[in-house]
Design a protein around this motif. Structure first.
Motif, PDB file in Angstrom:
ATOM      1  N   THR A 198       0.822  -1.214   0.000  1.00 44.29           N
ATOM      2  CA  THR A 198       0.000   0.000   0.000  1.00 44.29           C
ATOM      3  C   THR A 198       0.852   1.258   0.000  1.00 44.29           C
ATOM      4  O   THR A 198       0.648   2.162  -0.824  1.00 44.29           O
ATOM      5  CB  THR A 198      -0.936   0.005   1.219  1.00 44.29           C
ATOM      6  OG1 THR A 198      -1.836  -1.103   1.140  1.00 44.29           O
ATOM      7  CG2 THR A 198      -1.757   1.298   1.261  1.00 44.29           C
ATOM      8  N   ILE A 199       1.814   1.351   0.896  1.00 39.96           N
ATOM      9  CA  ILE A 199       2.618   2.556   0.979  1.00 39.96           C
ATOM     10  C   ILE A 199       3.446   2.757  -0.287  1.00 39.96           C
ATOM     11  O   ILE A 199       3.598   3.885  -0.788  1.00 39.96           O
ATOM     12  CB  ILE A 199       3.526   2.538   2.236  1.00 39.96           C
ATOM     13  CG1 ILE A 199       4.298   3.848   2.370  1.00 39.96           C
ATOM     14  CG2 ILE A 199       4.471   1.348   2.218  1.00 39.96           C
ATOM     15  CD1 ILE A 199       3.436   5.066   2.544  1.00 39.96           C
ATOM     16  N   LEU A 200       3.968   1.671  -0.859  1.00 44.93           N
ATOM     17  CA  LEU A 200       4.743   1.788  -2.090  1.00 44.93           C
ATOM     18  C   LEU A 200       3.859   2.291  -3.228  1.00 44.93           C
ATOM     19  O   LEU A 200       4.252   3.174  -4.000  1.00 44.93           O
ATOM     20  CB  LEU A 200       5.369   0.439  -2.446  1.00 44.93           C
ATOM     21  CG  LEU A 200       6.183   0.418  -3.738  1.00 44.93           C
ATOM     22  CD1 LEU A 200       7.384   1.348  -3.621  1.00 44.93           C
ATOM     23  CD2 LEU A 200       6.640  -1.004  -4.049  1.00 44.93           C
ATOM     24  N   THR A 201       2.648   1.740  -3.342  1.00 42.38           N
ATOM     25  CA  THR A 201       1.729   2.171  -4.395  1.00 42.38           C
ATOM     26  C   THR A 201       1.384   3.645  -4.240  1.00 42.38           C
ATOM     27  O   THR A 201       1.344   4.397  -5.220  1.00 42.38           O
ATOM     28  CB  THR A 201       0.448   1.325  -4.355  1.00 42.38           C
ATOM     29  OG1 THR A 201       0.784  -0.057  -4.527  1.00 42.38           O
ATOM     30  CG2 THR A 201      -0.516   1.743  -5.452  1.00 42.38           C
ATOM     31  N   ARG A 202       1.141   4.066  -3.026  1.00 36.82           N
ATOM     32  CA  ARG A 202       0.745   5.464  -2.822  1.00 36.82           C
ATOM     33  C   ARG A 202       1.899   6.426  -3.092  1.00 36.82           C
ATOM     34  O   ARG A 202       1.683   7.530  -3.597  1.00 36.82           O
ATOM     35  CB  ARG A 202       0.206   5.642  -1.406  1.00 36.82           C
ATOM     36  CG  ARG A 202      -1.124   4.934  -1.233  1.00 36.82           C
ATOM     37  CD  ARG A 202      -1.792   5.219   0.082  1.00 36.82           C
ATOM     38  NE  ARG A 202      -3.058   4.494   0.176  1.00 36.82           N
ATOM     39  CZ  ARG A 202      -3.823   4.476   1.244  1.00 36.82           C
ATOM     40  NH1 ARG A 202      -3.464   5.124   2.335  1.00 36.82           N
ATOM     41  NH2 ARG A 202      -4.963   3.799   1.246  1.00 36.82           N
ATOM     42  N   ALA A 256      -4.709   6.104  -3.729  1.00 34.46           N
ATOM     43  CA  ALA A 256      -4.695   4.897  -4.554  1.00 34.46           C
ATOM     44  C   ALA A 256      -5.025   3.689  -3.687  1.00 34.46           C
ATOM     45  O   ALA A 256      -4.534   3.564  -2.572  1.00 34.46           O
ATOM     46  CB  ALA A 256      -3.324   4.723  -5.210  1.00 34.46           C
ATOM     47  N   GLU A 257      -5.857   2.820  -4.217  1.00 35.79           N
ATOM     48  CA  GLU A 257      -6.288   1.689  -3.401  1.00 35.79           C
ATOM     49  C   GLU A 257      -6.516   0.466  -4.282  1.00 35.79           C
ATOM     50  O   GLU A 257      -6.597   0.553  -5.510  1.00 35.79           O
ATOM     51  CB  GLU A 257      -7.568   2.048  -2.638  1.00 35.79           C
ATOM     52  CG  GLU A 257      -7.941   1.101  -1.509  1.00 35.79           C
ATOM     53  CD  GLU A 257      -6.759   0.689  -0.649  1.00 35.79           C
ATOM     54  OE1 GLU A 257      -6.283  -0.440  -0.871  1.00 35.79           O
ATOM     55  OE2 GLU A 257      -6.310   1.459   0.201  1.00 35.79           O
ATOM     56  N   ALA A 258      -6.615  -0.702  -3.627  1.00 33.93           N
ATOM     57  CA  ALA A 258      -6.783  -1.981  -4.322  1.00 33.93           C
ATOM     58  C   ALA A 258      -8.255  -2.184  -4.665  1.00 33.93           C
ATOM     59  O   ALA A 258      -8.993  -2.838  -3.944  1.00 33.93           O
ATOM     60  CB  ALA A 258      -6.272  -3.120  -3.447  1.00 33.93           C
ATOM     61  N   ILE A 259      -8.667  -1.625  -5.807  1.00 36.42           N
ATOM     62  CA  ILE A 259     -10.054  -1.714  -6.252  1.00 36.42           C
ATOM     63  C   ILE A 259     -10.166  -2.517  -7.544  1.00 36.42           C
ATOM     64  O   ILE A 259     -11.241  -2.947  -7.929  1.00 36.42           O
ATOM     65  CB  ILE A 259     -10.636  -0.297  -6.427  1.00 36.42           C
ATOM     66  CG1 ILE A 259     -10.542   0.456  -5.095  1.00 36.42           C
ATOM     67  CG2 ILE A 259     -12.073  -0.317  -6.895  1.00 36.42           C
ATOM     68  CD1 ILE A 259     -10.950   1.906  -5.177  1.00 36.42           C
ATOM     69  N   GLU A 260      -9.045  -2.739  -8.208  1.00 33.83           N
ATOM     70  CA  GLU A 260      -9.055  -3.413  -9.502  1.00 33.83           C
ATOM     71  C   GLU A 260      -9.711  -4.791  -9.464  1.00 33.83           C
ATOM     72  O   GLU A 260     -10.291  -5.243 -10.450  1.00 33.83           O
ATOM     73  CB  GLU A 260      -7.615  -3.550 -10.014  1.00 33.83           C
ATOM     74  CG  GLU A 260      -7.477  -4.221 -11.366  1.00 33.83           C
ATOM     75  CD  GLU A 260      -6.038  -4.649 -11.631  1.00 33.83           C
ATOM     76  OE1 GLU A 260      -5.289  -3.823 -12.167  1.00 33.83           O
ATOM     77  OE2 GLU A 260      -5.679  -5.797 -11.290  1.00 33.83           O
ATOM     78  N   GLU A 261      -9.645  -5.478  -8.305  1.00 33.59           N
ATOM     79  CA  GLU A 261     -10.164  -6.839  -8.229  1.00 33.59           C
ATOM     80  C   GLU A 261     -11.665  -6.895  -8.486  1.00 33.59           C
ATOM     81  O   GLU A 261     -12.192  -7.957  -8.796  1.00 33.59           O
ATOM     82  CB  GLU A 261      -9.837  -7.455  -6.864  1.00 33.59           C
ATOM     83  CG  GLU A 261     -10.104  -8.946  -6.746  1.00 33.59           C
ATOM     84  CD  GLU A 261      -9.254  -9.801  -7.703  1.00 33.59           C
ATOM     85  OE1 GLU A 261      -9.602 -10.985  -7.884  1.00 33.59           O
ATOM     86  OE2 GLU A 261      -8.252  -9.281  -8.255  1.00 33.59           O
ATOM     87  N   VAL A 262     -12.369  -5.755  -8.393  1.00 36.07           N
ATOM     88  CA  VAL A 262     -13.786  -5.729  -8.758  1.00 36.07           C
ATOM     89  C   VAL A 262     -13.961  -6.192 -10.201  1.00 36.07           C
ATOM     90  O   VAL A 262     -14.905  -6.931 -10.523  1.00 36.07           O
ATOM     91  CB  VAL A 262     -14.368  -4.316  -8.563  1.00 36.07           C
ATOM     92  CG1 VAL A 262     -15.804  -4.239  -9.072  1.00 36.07           C
ATOM     93  CG2 VAL A 262     -14.316  -3.915  -7.097  1.00 36.07           C
ATOM     94  N   PHE A 263     -13.047  -5.769 -11.076  1.00 41.07           N
ATOM     95  CA  PHE A 263     -13.109  -6.205 -12.479  1.00 41.07           C
ATOM     96  C   PHE A 263     -12.982  -7.719 -12.585  1.00 41.07           C
ATOM     97  O   PHE A 263     -13.788  -8.382 -13.244  1.00 41.07           O
ATOM     98  CB  PHE A 263     -12.001  -5.529 -13.291  1.00 41.07           C
ATOM     99  CG  PHE A 263     -11.879  -6.073 -14.700  1.00 41.07           C
ATOM    100  CD1 PHE A 263     -12.585  -5.486 -15.732  1.00 41.07           C
ATOM    101  CD2 PHE A 263     -11.083  -7.182 -14.976  1.00 41.07           C
ATOM    102  CE1 PHE A 263     -12.503  -5.993 -17.027  1.00 41.07           C
ATOM    103  CE2 PHE A 263     -10.988  -7.690 -16.260  1.00 41.07           C
ATOM    104  CZ  PHE A 263     -11.697  -7.099 -17.285  1.00 41.07           C
ATOM    105  N   TRP A 264     -11.971  -8.280 -11.933  1.00 42.40           N
ATOM    106  CA  TRP A 264     -11.724  -9.722 -12.054  1.00 42.40           C
ATOM    107  C   TRP A 264     -12.830 -10.525 -11.389  1.00 42.40           C
ATOM    108  O   TRP A 264     -13.252 -11.567 -11.915  1.00 42.40           O
ATOM    109  CB  TRP A 264     -10.373 -10.065 -11.430  1.00 42.40           C
ATOM    110  CG  TRP A 264      -9.233  -9.383 -12.104  1.00 42.40           C
ATOM    111  CD1 TRP A 264      -8.516  -8.308 -11.645  1.00 42.40           C
ATOM    112  CD2 TRP A 264      -8.685  -9.696 -13.395  1.00 42.40           C
ATOM    113  NE1 TRP A 264      -7.571  -7.950 -12.562  1.00 42.40           N
ATOM    114  CE2 TRP A 264      -7.637  -8.778 -13.644  1.00 42.40           C
ATOM    115  CE3 TRP A 264      -8.981 -10.672 -14.355  1.00 42.40           C
ATOM    116  CZ2 TRP A 264      -6.895  -8.812 -14.812  1.00 42.40           C
ATOM    117  CZ3 TRP A 264      -8.229 -10.700 -15.525  1.00 42.40           C
ATOM    118  CH2 TRP A 264      -7.200  -9.782 -15.736  1.00 42.40           C
TER     119      TRP A 264
END
Length: 503
Positions: A198-202, A256-264
């Protein structure tokens, strides 16, 4: 919507409202929830090692009958809910009044969706709570929170809404064109949780303006451009607060957050997500084509910026990602095994406690496809993964999960290995100033300030299996070799091998 037949629009709106009322009256959602519960029970029975095969067979016969009865009842109730639309279509076929023209027009569908959401929110407000507990919960919630949760439930908890919004997004907006430049290649931050993802992504998102999904994209994450146009007028604002993990990280709508998994989860959910865990199942070609469009749509939402994904579940589909994006960089942060396993265990207990206090938290995590912790925790089902009935309150479960995930990451096929960037988070925190240049070179960035990185506190751990610990330590050595001493690193197809020594 100029030129559209008024009769068709009115018929669609009336049919939708009647269907919503029938959904509540028939309790069709509760029926399907019960069906899902029976299916999970059946899966747990089959996986139990302490039950004889004869007992399993008898239990499954009884369970099959219940599943059939629930399925038939659900199908009947679903037909009742759909009946307003069936009647409307039948009347349009006999005496055309413009229903088809109204249905295929995407602005009309978007307007109908907005009106339906407003109707549901108003209708829910005046429905009498079924129990005192529900009434107490609703009274305790602030009005703004109730509003937000209603939106989330309607948008993320309804497959039809997710499907329609993505279809409208693809019809209305063209994906940002692909670039052959490796500097524009997607960055996928993925690995086991509690390793600094998380911190790296942000840091990457905030310092380089990369195209990443944020809380502002909720509750319609598959329509980033369409929802941005609508929500821009809402002037949404949320104060920066600490996230529920209790780790000191704060967030707001633009984090920025982990939301992409909604697609999968929407496109591939039944194929990889089961009661026992998440399987490394290769996505279908049509899903990967849709994902390429989705990445392009997120980039368009951000002016063509480089795509940045934080999604731990992407460890399940690395070959497909590299095939779709040959220049992608796969960043795998990791920590010392015992400390990361201990952090996973602590976070699991916290998530379970928070979900018990507020069941909505568990629902929300499920809609986002986050199964890392909590009552619905599901492991990645790589070889040597912990068993479905494993003791999640014991450190050995999480250490075994650490072993299975990182063994799989190290054993990827060669095309994936060339794109992998293993990142020793502990070492990076200890030498942040000296390693920033190496990390930015590997990601082809100008600079990256890592001052915000903080090493996690060391915690004592008791009761661990020495056999598992020895295996984990050997794997950790392999990870450090890949991250510290690899001469290949992330390969650029245009320039050949380049070093990416991190830590």
């Amino acid at each position: 919507m100029t030129g559209l037949p008024l009769g068709g629009l009115v018929a669609l709106l009336v049919a939708t409202i009647v269907a919503i009322e029938l959904t509540w009256a028939t309790r069709v959602l509760a029926c399907f929830a019960g069906l899902n519960g029976l299916a999970r029970r059946a899966g747990r029975i089959v996986m139990r090692a302490d039950v004889s095969e004869w007992a399993k067979e008898q239990a499954m016969r009884l369970m099959s009958a219940k599943l059939l009865a629930h399925s038939l009842r659900g199908a009947l109730l679903l037909a009742v809910v759909a009946s307003p639309f069936l009647v409307a279509w039948a009347l349009d076929a006999l005496w055309p009044y413009g229903l088809h023209q109204a249905y295929v027009n995407w602005p009309a569908r978007l307007g109908l969706l907005a009106l339906s959401v407003v109707y549901v929110m108003i209708r829910r407000r005046f429905r009498r709570p079924k129990t005192r507990a529900i009434a107490k919960t609703q009274a305790a919630d602030a009005p703004a929170q109730r509003f937000e949760r209603t939106w989330q439930r309607l948008a993320l908890g309804n497959r039809a809404v997710v499907d329609v919004t993505f279809d409208m997004e693809r019809a209305a907006f063209a994906p940002w064109p692909d670039s052959a430049e490796s500097a524009d290649a997607p960055v996928f931050v993925t690995g086991l949780a509690r390793a600094g993802t998380t911190i790296l992504t942000r840091l990457l998102h905030e310092q380089h303006g990369m195209a990443s999904l944020t809380y502002r994209d909720l509750p319609f994450p598959l329509a980033p451009n369409g929802w941005a146009a609508v929500s821009a007028r809402l002037e949404r604002h949320v104060e920066r607060t600490e996230r529920g993990h209790g780790d000191g990280l704060v967030h707001d709508l633009d984090s920025a957050e982990a939301i992409e998994e909604v697609f999968w989860r929407h496109h591939e959910g039944p194929r990889y997500a089961g009661p026992a865990g998440l399987s490394p199942t290769p996505p279908l070609p049509e899903t990967m084509a849709a994902f390429r469009d989705y990445v392009g749509l997120v980039r368009r939402r951000n002016g063509g910026a480089r795509y940045l994904s934080k999604n731990n579940a992407n460890v399940l589909r690395l070959p497909a990602l590299v095939e779709a994006f040959p220049e992608a960089v796969l960043v795998h942060p990791f920590r010392t095994p015992l400390q990361q396993a201990q952090s996973l265990l602590r976070q699991h207990r916290l998530a379970r406690q928070l979900a018990n206090e507020d069941p909505y938290r568990g629902e929300f995590m499920g809609w986002l496809g986050h199964y890392e912790f909590g009552a619905d925790q599901r492991p990645f089902l790589f070889p040597a993964a912990p068993p479905p009935n494993g003791d999640r309150d014991h450190i050995d479960y999480w250490l075994q999960l650490w072993i299975s995930v990182h063994t799989a990451l190290l054993a990827q096929p060669e095309p994936v290995r060339r794109r992998q960037l293993f990142l020793d988070y502990d070492a990076l925190c200890a030498h942040a100033a000296g390693q920033a240049g190496r990390l930015t070179a590997a990601l082809e960035l100008d600079d990256l300030a890592l001052d915000a990185l903080q090493a996690a506190p060391w915690r004592p751990v008791d009761g661990v299996s020495q056999r598992l610990l020895e295996r984990a330590r050997a794997i950790h050595v392999g990870l450090r070799v890949r991250s510290l001493q690899s001469s290949a690193g992330v390969t650029r197809r245009s320039d050949g091998p380049r070093a990416a020594n991190l830590a």
